[in-house]
Design a protein around this motif. Sequence first.
Motif, short mmCIF file in Angstrom:
data_model
loop_
_atom_site.label_atom_id
_atom_site.label_comp_id
_atom_site.label_asym_id
_atom_site.label_seq_id
_atom_site.Cartn_x
_atom_site.Cartn_y
_atom_site.Cartn_z
N TYR A 127 -36.94 -46.14 -71.33
CA TYR A 127 -35.93 -46.83 -70.54
C TYR A 127 -36.48 -47.21 -69.17
O TYR A 127 -37.53 -46.74 -68.74
N CYS A 128 -35.71 -48.06 -68.48
CA CYS A 128 -36.07 -48.52 -67.14
C CYS A 128 -35.52 -47.54 -66.10
O CYS A 128 -34.33 -47.21 -66.12
N THR A 129 -36.40 -47.07 -65.21
CA THR A 129 -36.00 -46.06 -64.24
C THR A 129 -35.49 -46.63 -62.92
O THR A 129 -35.06 -45.88 -62.05
N GLU A 130 -35.60 -47.95 -62.73
CA GLU A 130 -35.09 -48.55 -61.48
C GLU A 130 -33.74 -49.20 -61.76
O GLU A 130 -33.61 -49.95 -62.74
N PHE A 131 -32.78 -48.98 -60.91
CA PHE A 131 -31.47 -49.61 -61.14
C PHE A 131 -31.59 -51.09 -60.79
O PHE A 131 -31.34 -51.51 -59.67
N CYS A 132 -31.98 -51.88 -61.78
CA CYS A 132 -32.44 -53.25 -61.53
C CYS A 132 -31.34 -54.29 -61.65
O CYS A 132 -31.47 -55.39 -61.12
N SER A 133 -30.26 -53.96 -62.35
CA SER A 133 -29.27 -55.02 -62.63
C SER A 133 -28.00 -54.35 -63.14
O SER A 133 -27.96 -53.14 -63.38
CU1 CUA Z 1 -34.93 -52.75 -65.26
CU2 CUA Z 1 -33.32 -51.03 -64.64
#
Ligand code: CUA
Length: 663
Positions: free
Chosen positions: A643-649
């Motif tokens: 999963y993506c660890t940065e709150f990107c969207s």
């Molecule tokens: Cu890419 Cu959260």
Amino acid sequence: MRSNFRLIAIGAIVVSLVGGILIGRFSGGLGGGGALAEIAADRGLTVEQATGALKAFTAPGEWDPYILVSSGGHSGQLHLVGVPSMRLLKTIPVFTPESWSGYGQGADWSEGILAEGSTDKQAAELAWGDTHHPALSETEGAYDGRFVYINDRANGRLGMVDLRDFKVKQILDLPNMQTSHGGVFATPNTEYVHISSMTPMPQTDDGYAPLEDYAEDYRGISTWVAIDPETGRADLDDSFQIELPPYTQDLADAGKLASDGWAFINSYNSEMAVGGNMEGGQPIEVGASQRDFDYMHIINWKKAAEVAAQAGKTEMRNGVRVISLDTAIEEGLLYFAPEPRSPHGVDVDPTGNYITVGGKLDPHVTIYDIELIEKAIAEENFDGTDEYGVPILKFDAVVAGSVEVGLGPLHTQYDGRGHGYVSLFLDSAIAEFSLGPKAGIPEAEAFQLVDKVQVNYNVGHLATTEGDTVAADGQYLVALNKWSVDRFPVIGTLKPQNFQLIDLTDETMSVLADMPIGFGEPHYVQIIKAERLVNAIDTYEPGTDPLTFARSSVATAAGEERVEREGDTLHVYMTTVRSHFTPDIIRARAGDHVVIHLTNIETLADATHGFAIPGYNIQASLDPGEVVTVEFHATKTGSFAFYCTEFCSALHLEMQGWLLIEP
Ligand code: CUA
């Protein structure tokens, strides 16, 4: 001196005083002076505190005019802080893995840097460092905003951070030395970055010699690391070392302007005490504090570079050219000047004329004059030699003045107006003193104590704005206090250090703000004008390898994503963009070698994605345009939700996928 205003009752007097000041300052503009005074009174602020708050305040959305680059001590990192707001901006990992930026958590570039930083000089793969003295690169003696170098006190290493993306690009494990303290400093045009050993080490093949043979077999090492002017990288082939007697070499500084070409290293323990308090000997701190004088090492580094280039003048030792102590003496590269008791800091003033030394066990700072030093060398005005044959300059012949400043003077910084500021560890204070005529101070006012301010508590290093360059501007001073004791709420038994911001623009110094530092133990900082950081980038060019800034050979564009199998190796060419990974399913088999090349195809500033695989110790950060490769052996079967660890969207939580490792 600052008195404790907190105990003074606050009331109408303060309201009217603050009101008077604030209304005076903002008259015609805000029309809210009275309200501001009321707020100050409601919050129990003294005039001094309210004034300090306004001086340090940086409004939301505004940028600080200065960036403070701080070592992180045994956190192994660097930290960036805005000045005067004292807001922490970010942490830059150097010697220690750090998972926000994915440093040392599976991403190829960082794993490579950490691996190169542990040669077989070390007994183990190192996963930490003790960062002490950051050195911003310089052009003509002023910060040029290109690179910052940092030493590892514990393991004798040098890290380089590129100030385009503020990421570490190189760790160099320095041969022939273990602990390091002297430097890092850059020469005025960053031809070299200097780093010297702290505790001398045996210069024997196996790195061991009995302590009984300390005087004979142990040596200090001064390393001149050659810097590539384009890339900022250290090149060991062009670097050289100078052997020093086995005294404990401490802090160091480069000459500039009047003293360009010279370098200065303090030393203590010229007694060569090695301890042995359970073997009938004295503790090291007793043995090392016997003599009234130690030796400031004065090195002609420009001449040393010429000597190092001559055939037969050096020997190769573990991959680096070494000038022996005898050669250094013969060639006139090394001189000593006596310095009072157990000195610590040695700091060259912005004009390059004066060199200030603080002797920990002496209440004075001693100020040397480079013109006097050069004269004494030319006239061979020596007081004999030390037992290794290094000429000792006559103390009275090279000292311009000394100032009684207080107890425990350590480090000096400057304001560019002819004043030095010295940290007093035992007094918990900063003392301001005047330099001499060569720094623009009239003879009658030279070498005097000017002002003193209390700090909280036990100050080590200090830094003024651009204070160790030719462009010292005397706006702020930051005191790096080792102890905070009662300054912050009780939050456990391990207490933060305390940075204190001090205003240098008024007649007397005043403390404007406290900043608790709750990580490692920062040792030294440099403060650069933010406007000098002209190379800083917002996003990478699409498909950039962060190590080289060139286009990565495995950069993947949208539509080119693919999975390729070569025997047991699975290559995945993946892109990331809000809010998905492509591909979002990776099918591997137990025992596969999985190589995932990730390209963040975002072009918008701050559109960073993360890539984390549970259970495999993998976490990568992908800044816009960046390419990172992670690889691992599929040793454990299962269904892994990456999963993506940065709150990107808004659909950040949906930015996930499957790594299937089939039995
Ligand atoms: Cu890419 Cu959260």
